[in-house]
Design an enzyme around this catalytic site. Structure first.
Site, PDB file in Angstrom:
ATOM      1  N   CYS A   1     -22.507  35.502  42.499  1.00 61.90           N
ATOM      2  CA  CYS A   1     -21.986  34.837  41.302  1.00 61.90           C
ATOM      3  C   CYS A   1     -23.129  34.359  40.416  1.00 61.90           C
ATOM      4  O   CYS A   1     -23.045  34.421  39.191  1.00 61.90           O
ATOM      5  CB  CYS A   1     -21.129  33.626  41.675  1.00 61.90           C
ATOM      6  SG  CYS A   1     -19.623  34.084  42.531  1.00 61.90           S
TER       7      CYS A   1
ATOM      8  N   CYS B   1     -13.181  43.615  40.794  1.00 62.33           N
ATOM      9  CA  CYS B   1     -13.976  42.819  41.730  1.00 62.33           C
ATOM     10  C   CYS B   1     -13.545  41.359  41.740  1.00 62.33           C
ATOM     11  O   CYS B   1     -13.906  40.607  42.649  1.00 62.33           O
ATOM     12  CB  CYS B   1     -15.452  42.887  41.378  1.00 62.33           C
ATOM     13  SG  CYS B   1     -16.130  44.549  41.417  1.00 62.33           S
TER      14      CYS B   1
ATOM     15  N   CYS C   1     -14.061  33.050  40.912  1.00 64.59           N
ATOM     16  CA  CYS C   1     -13.905  32.006  41.920  1.00 64.59           C
ATOM     17  C   CYS C   1     -14.599  30.716  41.483  1.00 64.59           C
ATOM     18  O   CYS C   1     -15.191  30.636  40.407  1.00 64.59           O
ATOM     19  CB  CYS C   1     -14.486  32.495  43.242  1.00 64.59           C
ATOM     20  SG  CYS C   1     -16.254  32.812  43.156  1.00 64.59           S
TER      21      CYS C   1
END
Lengths: 141, 398
Positions: A103, A34, A59
């Site tokens: 996130c 992922c 990220c």
């Protein structure tokens, strides 16, 4: 896509990066497929989270939410850390783009996984205190 | 080394060049006439469009009447594919051949047609990112109405055997379209010699503004319209002409096709130096063929890090680049191009694309080679995935 100044600050200067070799609890969530993995280390003394460190593959938002989550629980009693939600992490970062909300969920799960590990090491069933971690193997955006 | 600003994302878009801006400016100011108007102000616009059409046609070996101005690459791709499909369907031919790693303007258009009763064969590419002519040949059927294969890939820069595919399609009497958005100005293109029937191009990849493009349609093909309305573009594409954009596109095409060999030599030298330096980083790999590659394209994967954080870190150092990570593709999966050449998800997430143009210098390359290894190291130091790679664990087993 636009990141807030706070997100960029926590990305550029992440707080509490690293490992705790003699940690009392370690949690890791996410997977390589992922594109995000968070690993959190905690040190607990008298019910207080005295130190916390993290390592993140992911990220900008993944790094920033990890960093903020560690800031929010450092020096806090475990009971307070357990109440920390992904929403609080998002608010503390002045918001996240919608596609990056997962996130913050991952950051909450990483912290709870570390606490679960801590309880396990204490001989306590973490499920009774933390409940289902809700970690999933399905990639989310 | 002092901090610089290095724009290395020219496959995303480019800066408008001075000659282009100078050429288009009068059509944004005093020459504002509608090209359909009869008075001289309008006629000036019509003349400018005619001259632009001649320039673009000449640059790709086409006839003037074979060029149609559009709003860009996506419109040209949509026009070519949807309208070739419409013609095919009227003859009972409802099969299209394309490749797995096309631009989304082609892929999503094909997927749309699949929902409307067409069959599409997605030909694979090899691990170097090249299409094999034998695979195209195998995919063509009696009911194939169109073959569409990109000239050069936008992510990994690989240049496809377009002349061979063109010859094959001509022999099989199947229409052949190519998306040449990334190729124009980087590779010699001659539509007549290469047996290309339809070709898409875009202005903003070659130092013209966004919102202008063109389609080449070989004389006699006569596809129906995508955009209906007024009689502009010989009644083939309605909408009052974007005169300034058209003049800009023609100037940009003329500029970028002037000295292709020279540009290839200069840019590929810089490209190869960056590739040589960055692949010295442990656990890195070049994506795409090292030779059959756009002169300005670098695409490298670094294991153990994620592309978006790499881009953000590079941006903090003044470098603009792009990545094929899921986070930057806006979907769950990393780049379909990188997956198509066989990269595992985890490696595709850590990809970096640098795309150079005429504006880039050797000093830019020095700076890139100095900054990227440092940033990769910093991100790896905080990556739990990198720990596992160092322990030689199989990170793609999950």
């Amino acid at each position: 896509m636009i990141y807030s100044e706070k997100v960029m600050d926590h990305f550029a200067n992440p707080r509490n990066v690293g490992e705790i070799p003699d940690a009392d609890g370690v949690g890791e969530v996410g997977n390589a497929k992922c594109g995000d993995i968070m690993k959190m280390y905690i040190k607990v003394n008298d019910g207080i989270i005295t130190d916390v460190k993290f390592k993140t593959f992911g990220c900008g938002a993944a790094v920033a939410t990890s960093s903020m989550a560690t800031e929010l629980i450092k020096g806090k009693p475990i009971e307070e850390a357990l109440k920390l939600t992904n929403k609080a992490v998002v608010e503390a970062l002045d918001g996240l783009p919608a596609v990056k909300l997962h996130c913050s969920v991952l950051a909450e799960q990483a912290m709870k996984a570390a606490l679960a590990d801590y309880y396990k090491r204490q001989g306590v069933d973490p499920a009774l205190i933390i409940g289902d971690l809700g970690a999933s193997d399905v990639c989310e955006i | 080394m002092d901090k610089r600003f290095v724009y290395a994302d020219n496959s995303a878009t480019t800066k408008i060049s001075k000659p282009v801006l100078d050429a288009m400016m009068p059509y944004l100011t005093e020459h504002y006439g509608n090209a359909s108007s009869i008075y001289s102000l309008g006629m000036d616009s019509a003349k400018a469009i005619l001259k632009a059409r001649e320039t673009v046609a000449k640059a790709i070996g086409a006839k003037t009447g074979e060029i149609y101005f559009t709003s860009g690459g996506s419109e040209s791709d949509n026009w070519a594919i949807k309208c070739a499909a419409e013609v095919g369907a009227s003859k009972g031919k409802k099969h299209i051949v394309t490749t797995v790693f096309e631009h989304h303007a082609v892929l999503h258009t094909c997927q749309y047609l699949e929902k409307h009763g067409f069959e599409v064969t997605y030909v694979p590419v090899d691990e170097m990112g090249l299409v094999h002519i034998s695979d195209i040949e195998k995919a063509i059927r009696d009911d194939t109405c169109l073959v569409t294969v990109m000239f050069a890939n936008n992510e990994i820069g690989t240049i496809q055997p377009i002349a061979e595919i063109g010859a094959l399609c001509r022999e099989k009497k199947v229409l052949f379209h190519t998306d040449a958005v990334q190729a124009i100005g980087n590779v010699e293109i001659n539509v007549a010699e290469m047996n290309i029937d339809l070709l898409s191009m875009s202005g903003h990849k070659i130092h013209a503004p966004k919102g202008i493009g063109a389609m080449y349609m070989r004389a006699g093909i006569n596809l129906p319209n995508l955009i209906h309305g007024g009689a502009q573009e010989r009644s083939k594409r309605a909408g009052t002409e974007n005169v300034a954009g058209i003049v800009a596109l023609a100037t940009a095409v003329s500029e970028c096709t002037k000295n292709i060999a020279e540009k290839q030599e200069r840019l590929s030298k810089i490209r190869d130096r960056i590739i040589a330096e960055l692949t010295k980083i442990p656990e890195s790999r070049l994506n795409g063929d090292p030779i059959k590659r756009l002169p300005g394209n670098v695409n490298i994967s670094f294991r153990g890090i994620e592309g978006e954080s790499l881009l953000l870190s590079l941006d903090l150092e003044g470098i603009c680049a792009s990545s094929g990570s899921a986070c930057t593709s806006g979907s769950l999966d990393p780049s379909h191009v990188l997956l198509a050449i066989g990269l595992p998800h985890s490696t595709a997430h850590g990809s970096l694309r640098l795309s150079l143009s005429d504006e880039n210098t050797e000093e830019d390359a020095d700076y890139i080679c100095e900054v990227v290894p440092r940033v990769v190291e910093k991100l790896r130091a905080m990556s739990p995935l990198w720990e596992r790679i160092l322990r030689d664990e199989d990170i793609d087993a999950e």
